[in-house]
Design a protein around this motif. Sequence first.
Motif, PDB file in Angstrom:
ATOM      1  N   PRO A 119       0.819  -1.211   0.000  1.00 22.31           N
ATOM      2  CA  PRO A 119       0.000   0.000   0.000  1.00 22.31           C
ATOM      3  C   PRO A 119       0.855   1.264   0.000  1.00 22.31           C
ATOM      4  CG  PRO A 119       0.068  -0.945   2.197  1.00 22.31           C
ATOM      5  CD  PRO A 119       0.805  -1.894   1.290  1.00 22.31           C
ATOM      6  N   ASP A 120       0.236   2.344  -0.386  1.00 22.69           N
ATOM      7  CA  ASP A 120       0.885   3.650  -0.374  1.00 22.69           C
ATOM      8  C   ASP A 120       1.372   3.944   1.044  1.00 22.69           C
ATOM      9  OD1 ASP A 120       1.741   6.066  -1.447  1.00 22.69           O
ATOM     10  OD2 ASP A 120      -0.154   7.074  -0.975  1.00 22.69           O
ATOM     11  N   GLY A 121       2.607   4.359   1.170  1.00 22.89           N
ATOM     12  CA  GLY A 121       3.164   4.712   2.466  1.00 22.89           C
ATOM     13  C   GLY A 121       3.973   3.613   3.131  1.00 22.89           C
ATOM     14  N   MET A 122       3.862   2.369   2.658  1.00 22.67           N
ATOM     15  CA  MET A 122       4.646   1.274   3.253  1.00 22.67           C
ATOM     16  C   MET A 122       6.096   1.398   2.779  1.00 22.67           C
ATOM     17  SD  MET A 122       4.251  -2.857   2.766  1.00 22.67           S
ATOM     18  CE  MET A 122       3.420  -3.425   4.239  1.00 22.67           C
ATOM     19  N   SER A 123       7.038   1.212   3.697  1.00 21.94           N
ATOM     20  CA  SER A 123       8.447   1.255   3.312  1.00 21.94           C
ATOM     21  C   SER A 123       8.824  -0.045   2.613  1.00 21.94           C
ATOM     22  CB  SER A 123       9.339   1.460   4.538  1.00 21.94           C
ATOM     23  OG  SER A 123       9.386   0.283   5.320  1.00 21.94           O
ATOM     24  N   SER A 124       9.814   0.042   1.741  1.00 25.78           N
ATOM     25  CA  SER A 124      10.262  -1.171   1.053  1.00 25.78           C
ATOM     26  C   SER A 124      10.905  -2.146   2.038  1.00 25.78           C
ATOM     27  CB  SER A 124      11.207  -0.840  -0.095  1.00 25.78           C
ATOM     28  OG  SER A 124      12.324  -0.120   0.367  1.00 25.78           O
ATOM     29  N   GLY A 125      11.503  -1.635   3.108  1.00 26.07           N
ATOM     30  CA  GLY A 125      12.091  -2.505   4.128  1.00 26.07           C
ATOM     31  C   GLY A 125      11.046  -3.316   4.865  1.00 26.07           C
ATOM     32  N   SER A 126       9.969  -2.676   5.253  1.00 23.72           N
ATOM     33  CA  SER A 126       8.866  -3.373   5.915  1.00 23.72           C
ATOM     34  C   SER A 126       8.230  -4.383   4.972  1.00 23.72           C
ATOM     35  CB  SER A 126       7.816  -2.367   6.389  1.00 23.72           C
ATOM     36  OG  SER A 126       6.691  -3.025   6.917  1.00 23.72           O
ATOM     37  N   PHE A 127       8.066  -3.981   3.725  1.00 19.59           N
ATOM     38  CA  PHE A 127       7.502  -4.876   2.715  1.00 19.59           C
ATOM     39  C   PHE A 127       8.391  -6.109   2.550  1.00 19.59           C
ATOM     40  CE2 PHE A 127       7.248  -6.124  -1.799  1.00 19.59           C
ATOM     41  CZ  PHE A 127       5.939  -6.570  -1.813  1.00 19.59           C
ATOM     42  N   GLU A 128       9.696  -5.905   2.468  1.00 18.19           N
ATOM     43  CA  GLU A 128      10.632  -7.016   2.307  1.00 18.19           C
ATOM     44  C   GLU A 128      10.548  -7.983   3.486  1.00 18.19           C
ATOM     45  OE1 GLU A 128      15.414  -7.972   1.921  1.00 18.19           O
ATOM     46  OE2 GLU A 128      14.721  -5.892   1.769  1.00 18.19           O
ATOM     47  N   GLN A 129      10.491  -7.459   4.714  1.00 14.43           N
ATOM     48  CA  GLN A 129      10.394  -8.319   5.895  1.00 14.43           C
ATOM     49  C   GLN A 129       9.137  -9.189   5.840  1.00 14.43           C
ATOM     50  OE1 GLN A 129      10.544  -5.540   9.152  1.00 14.43           O
ATOM     51  NE2 GLN A 129      12.780  -5.447   9.169  1.00 14.43           N
ATOM     52  N   GLN A 130       8.019  -8.592   5.464  1.00 14.68           N
ATOM     53  CA  GLN A 130       6.768  -9.351   5.378  1.00 14.68           C
ATOM     54  C   GLN A 130       6.831 -10.393   4.254  1.00 14.68           C
ATOM     55  OE1 GLN A 130       3.164  -6.979   5.464  1.00 14.68           O
ATOM     56  NE2 GLN A 130       4.183  -5.435   6.717  1.00 14.68           N
ATOM     57  N   LEU A 131       7.478 -10.036   3.161  1.00 17.08           N
ATOM     58  CA  LEU A 131       7.607 -10.964   2.043  1.00 17.08           C
ATOM     59  C   LEU A 131       8.489 -12.158   2.423  1.00 17.08           C
ATOM     60  CD1 LEU A 131       6.345 -10.898  -0.759  1.00 17.08           C
ATOM     61  CD2 LEU A 131       8.417  -9.823  -1.611  1.00 17.08           C
ATOM     62  N   VAL A 132       9.563 -11.920   3.161  1.00 18.37           N
ATOM     63  CA  VAL A 132      10.431 -13.015   3.619  1.00 18.37           C
ATOM     64  C   VAL A 132       9.652 -13.948   4.545  1.00 18.37           C
ATOM     65  CG1 VAL A 132      12.449 -13.575   5.042  1.00 18.37           C
ATOM     66  CG2 VAL A 132      12.609 -11.792   3.293  1.00 18.37           C
ATOM     67  N   THR A 133       8.837 -13.398   5.430  1.00 18.42           N
ATOM     68  CA  THR A 133       8.016 -14.224   6.324  1.00 18.42           C
ATOM     69  C   THR A 133       7.086 -15.115   5.519  1.00 18.42           C
ATOM     70  OG1 THR A 133       8.119 -12.578   8.082  1.00 18.42           O
ATOM     71  CG2 THR A 133       6.319 -14.172   8.195  1.00 18.42           C
ATOM     72  N   LEU A 134       6.422 -14.561   4.521  1.00 17.00           N
ATOM     73  CA  LEU A 134       5.535 -15.364   3.672  1.00 17.00           C
ATOM     74  C   LEU A 134       6.314 -16.406   2.888  1.00 17.00           C
ATOM     75  CD1 LEU A 134       2.896 -12.896   2.177  1.00 17.00           C
ATOM     76  CD2 LEU A 134       2.630 -14.529   4.039  1.00 17.00           C
ATOM     77  N   LEU A 135       7.487 -16.036   2.400  1.00 21.87           N
ATOM     78  CA  LEU A 135       8.336 -16.971   1.665  1.00 21.87           C
ATOM     79  C   LEU A 135       8.663 -18.181   2.526  1.00 21.87           C
ATOM     80  CD1 LEU A 135      10.141 -17.756  -0.734  1.00 21.87           C
ATOM     81  CD2 LEU A 135      11.890 -16.241   0.203  1.00 21.87           C
ATOM     82  N   GLU A 136       9.035 -17.944   3.759  1.00 25.68           N
ATOM     83  CA  GLU A 136       9.361 -19.045   4.665  1.00 25.68           C
ATOM     84  C   GLU A 136       8.145 -19.924   4.943  1.00 25.68           C
ATOM     85  OE1 GLU A 136      11.012 -16.778   7.876  1.00 25.68           O
ATOM     86  OE2 GLU A 136      12.992 -16.660   6.914  1.00 25.68           O
ATOM     87  N   GLN A 137       6.957 -19.329   4.997  1.00 23.54           N
ATOM     88  CA  GLN A 137       5.736 -20.093   5.246  1.00 23.54           C
ATOM     89  C   GLN A 137       5.294 -20.895   4.024  1.00 23.54           C
ATOM     90  OE1 GLN A 137       2.851 -17.180   6.510  1.00 23.54           O
ATOM     91  NE2 GLN A 137       3.908 -16.769   8.432  1.00 23.54           N
ATOM     92  N   CYS A 138       5.496 -20.349   2.834  1.00 25.95           N
ATOM     93  CA  CYS A 138       4.989 -20.983   1.612  1.00 25.95           C
ATOM     94  C   CYS A 138       5.965 -21.960   0.971  1.00 25.95           C
ATOM     95  CB  CYS A 138       4.610 -19.919   0.582  1.00 25.95           C
ATOM     96  SG  CYS A 138       3.136 -18.975   1.029  1.00 25.95           S
ATOM     97  N   ASN A 139       7.226 -21.922   1.362  1.00 22.97           N
ATOM     98  CA  ASN A 139       8.217 -22.802   0.751  1.00 22.97           C
ATOM     99  C   ASN A 139       8.369 -24.080   1.563  1.00 22.97           C
ATOM    100  OD1 ASN A 139      10.230 -23.927  -0.758  1.00 22.97           O
ATOM    101  ND2 ASN A 139      11.688 -22.265  -0.458  1.00 22.97           N
ATOM    102  N   LYS A 140       7.874 -25.174   0.991  1.00 31.67           N
ATOM    103  CA  LYS A 140       7.979 -26.475   1.652  1.00 31.67           C
ATOM    104  C   LYS A 140       8.981 -27.380   0.946  1.00 31.67           C
ATOM    105  CE  LYS A 140       4.715 -25.362   4.547  1.00 31.67           C
ATOM    106  NZ  LYS A 140       5.089 -24.756   5.784  1.00 31.67           N
TER     107      LYS A 140
END
Length: 145
Positions: free
Chosen positions: A36-57
């Motif tokens: 979303p507008d206003g989200m930092s790329s650093g925060s976005f990256e952290q959330q994406l890494v968390t999802l990556l770890e959850q979705c990669n089996k």
Amino acid sequence: MVGVILTGHGSFATGLYQAATQIVGAQAQFDAIDFPDGMSSGSFEQQLVTLLEQCNKGDGVIFLTDIVGGTPFKVSAMLSFQFKHIEVISGINMPLLLEILLQRDVLDIQTLRLETIKNAKNSISSLWHEQQKKSSINKEFADGI
């Protein structure tokens, strides 16, 4: 099974996610994160890494992004260089997403990427084109009688 993470600007990802699960039902190793507008790329990256770890089996993860060059694409691309068995596909739409979700348990990640790109042309149409297909089918049927 290949994991799938949707991402994009605004509420693109969660909107597409909700529509897809309405059609094919809840899916394992499938999630979405908006940028979303206003989200930092650093925060976005952290959330994406968390999802990556959850979705990669173990079979890898495909990041599906809205546009090439945007932050969701750039961060996904950066992660694809840091982690193994990651693919990034941009320009995702509903027909392609559904195809990926329905084939990801039978195709490996590289084949899934190749098939998605190959089928992308067929995922977009217009009313005129669809009418031409029907006219052609009706003509063939009439000629056969």
